[in-house]
Enzyme design. Structure first.
Site, mmCIF file in Angstrom:
data_model
loop_
_atom_site.group_PDB
_atom_site.id
_atom_site.type_symbol
_atom_site.label_atom_id
_atom_site.label_comp_id
_atom_site.label_asym_id
_atom_site.label_seq_id
_atom_site.Cartn_x
_atom_site.Cartn_y
_atom_site.Cartn_z
ATOM 1 N N LYS A 69 -9.435 8.286 -3.069
ATOM 2 C CA LYS A 69 -8.427 9.351 -2.619
ATOM 3 C C LYS A 69 -7.727 10.114 -3.722
ATOM 4 O O LYS A 69 -7.486 11.291 -3.700
ATOM 5 C CB LYS A 69 -7.368 8.747 -1.377
ATOM 6 C CG LYS A 69 -6.280 9.626 -0.940
ATOM 7 C CD LYS A 69 -5.175 9.168 -0.121
ATOM 8 C CE LYS A 69 -4.130 8.272 -0.668
ATOM 9 N NZ LYS A 69 -3.216 8.957 -1.417
ATOM 10 N N ASN A 70 -7.142 9.153 -4.600
ATOM 11 C CA ASN A 70 -6.369 9.761 -5.513
ATOM 12 C C ASN A 70 -6.983 10.465 -6.755
ATOM 13 O O ASN A 70 -6.425 10.950 -7.759
ATOM 14 C CB ASN A 70 -5.245 8.585 -6.002
ATOM 15 C CG ASN A 70 -4.378 8.362 -4.948
ATOM 16 O OD1 ASN A 70 -4.005 8.840 -4.086
ATOM 17 N ND2 ASN A 70 -3.884 7.010 -5.068
ATOM 18 N N CYS A 103 8.603 10.478 0.929
ATOM 19 C CA CYS A 103 8.050 9.619 2.092
ATOM 20 C C CYS A 103 8.774 8.235 2.236
ATOM 21 O O CYS A 103 9.694 8.067 1.386
ATOM 22 C CB CYS A 103 6.385 9.394 1.866
ATOM 23 S SG CYS A 103 5.947 8.299 0.571
ATOM 24 N N ASP A 105 0.182 0.492 -5.573
ATOM 25 C CA ASP A 105 -0.420 0.672 -4.144
ATOM 26 C C ASP A 105 -1.071 -0.746 -3.428
ATOM 27 O O ASP A 105 -1.892 -0.919 -2.692
ATOM 28 C CB ASP A 105 -1.539 1.656 -4.293
ATOM 29 C CG ASP A 105 -0.904 2.838 -4.526
ATOM 30 O OD1 ASP A 105 -1.783 3.868 -5.251
ATOM 31 O OD2 ASP A 105 0.274 2.934 -4.298
#
Ligand code: EPZ
Length: 442
Positions: free
Chosen positions: A26-27, A124, A314
């Site tokens: 994703k990153n 977030c 993460d």
């Protein structure tokens, strides 16, 4: 497509066993899609995961006139930026939602259109996530940055020129900002204290394929010689080491055995060391890595998250569940994000013994030490988790909650699971493949 129900009921206690595949990171994929904007011809990106963050970037690219279609194999995208144009801020806002990706459109759009607009980007649950480094960097290239009621408008009346930047912290996003801007800026850019994550290196691979000239020196120094034009690329994305580490953590916490197809050793060295120290076992294969619980008690560890090649921030949330099973006291010192333990409350509710502290525990003083942030966790084990109704707070915290429910005695209901599909492709199908016992509601 997106998740149908937003609630999942899990009956815990079954080991996860079987094989799943991980696709592109994703990153990296989201940034590679933005890089296509810099090309004067179309690009093909392969191993694109079916996750909502990819759909957000696709929407933003299409709002800027980029044609995005299926590529030359399943799971690939053809990105055609030939007709790139400015987008209406309402479109950008509508597509961006809470994503932070619009900030990386700035460099390429300033090169292609001489202007760019980004909506106000929220933070977030894991931290404030300011963009001060990004704005500082763009100003140094010569961009004019104007704060407006609904966001930030940028222009480059005299074009963008190479510059010298030293980042206060090796930020991934700010390093990507420099790369995506410097490759077509006039002259040479020298970036010091750069991020060197594998996703950064893969983005550099892509930019070099497009025609860029980028040198990576030792000691976090990257030099970029600007060029007049770039062409489209063809690239297979680096695998998602965050997803791979998450399933590894699930295998360990559920006394399971999961073969993660597509995972590679080199990008996971630090994770594999910690996984072994906790008591997990792994076998490296050409087509993936097998992660399993070899039996015996799990052992406590001290983890200090850090930039690459340190232990990735993460990875900590999913691995915490296994640490609640370890015999002794573990410490997790989170040094990358100041508020990344919000997910712990639900675990304590399920019976875990976890205390959160403001001090820098278990290692070296970090940026958050003197700033009143709860950024160290002390986890005492072994504890048996018991089913509860919990709500997903953020992406990695959400996966951690899934693992907690899978290991818990009894039944749990996990709500707001839609967040997890932002970064985990087809995780419901994968849970089924691995023998989890659950129902998806809604
Ligand atoms: C990327 O975020 C990843 N996200 C994050 O993964 C990952 O945790 C992070 O890098 C670190 O590896 C994506 O790639 C989309 P940073 P990014 O800039 O680029 C501070 C996930 O779960 N900072 O390296 O936003 C910042 O607040 C996500 O997949 C500033 O202060 O991370 C943070 O404390 C979560 N000012 C630190 O630097 C700035 O202008 C690291 O941020 C920029 C950053």
């Amino acid at each position: 497509m997106g998740l149908v129900g937003d609630k999942i009921t899990i009956r815990g206690g079954r080991p996860l066993i079987g094989r799943i595949e991980v696709k592109g990171a994703k990153n990296l994929v989201t940034k590679a899609m933005v890089a296509a904007l810099l090309g004067e011809t179309p690009s093909i990106l392969r191993d694109v995961p079916n996750i909502s963050d990819v759909r957000i970037v696709r929407g933003l690219l299409e709002a800027h006139g980029v044609k995005v279609t299926e590529g030359d194999e399943p799971g690939s995208l053809l990105l055609d930026p030939v007709d790139v144009e400015s987008a209406h801020y309402a479109d950008i806002d509508a597509h961006a939602g809470s994503s932070r990706i619009p900030i990386l459109f700035c460099g390429p759009l300033l090169h292609r259109l001489g202007e760019a607009f980004i909506p106000d980007l929220g933070g977030c649950r894991i931290g404030d996530r300011p963009i001060d480094y990004h704005l500082e960097v763009l100003r140094k290239f010569g961009a004019v940055v104007e704060k407006q009621p609904n966001g930030i408008r940028m222009s480059a009346p005299n074009g963008l020129k190479g510059t010298k930047v030293e980042l206060p912290y090796p930020s991934v996003g700010a390093t990507e900002q420099v790369l995506l801007t410097a490759v077509r800026a006039e002259g040479i850019t020298e970036l010091k204290n750069a991020a060197i994550e594998p996703e950064i290196m893969d983005l550099i691979n892509i930019l070099q394929k497009m025609g860029a000239i980028i040198t990576v020196d030792t000691d976090r120094v990257i030099r970029i010689e600007g060029v007049d034009s770039l062409q489209g690329y063809q690239h297979r994305a680096l695998f998602d080491r965050n997803e791979a580490a998450s399933w590894a953590a699930a295998a360990l916490a559920t006394d399971g055995d999961i073969f993660v197809g597509g995972a590679k050793q080199a990008e996971m060295l630090t994770f594999l060391n910690v996984f072994r120290k906790v008591g997990g076992a792994f076998d490296i294969h050409d087509d993936g890595i097998r992660f399993y619980h070899p039996g015996g008690d799990l052992k406590p560890v001290i983890i200090e998250t850090d930039v690459h090649p340190g232990f990735m921030t993460d990875w900590q949330q999913p691995l915490v569940i296994a640490l609640t099973h370890a015999h002794g006291v573990s410490i997790v010192h989170e040094t990358v994000y100041e508020q990344r333990f919000g997910f712990v409350d639900a675990l304590v509710e399920m019976g875990a013994t976890i205390q959160i502290h403001r001090e820098c525990l278990g290692g070296h003083p970090c940026r958050f030490g003197q700033r009143n942030f709860n950024h160290s966790a002390v986890i005492a084990g072994p504890t048996k988790l018991v089913g509860a109704d919990i709500e997903v707070p953020d992406l990695r915290g959400g996966f951690s909650h899934l693992i907690a429910a899978l290991t818990a005695e009894g039944t749990s209901t996990v709500s707001n699971v839609g967040i997890i599909s932002r970064g985990y492709e087809n995780f419901i199908t994968k849970l089924r493949l691995l023998g989890a016992d659950f129902d998806l509601e809604g």
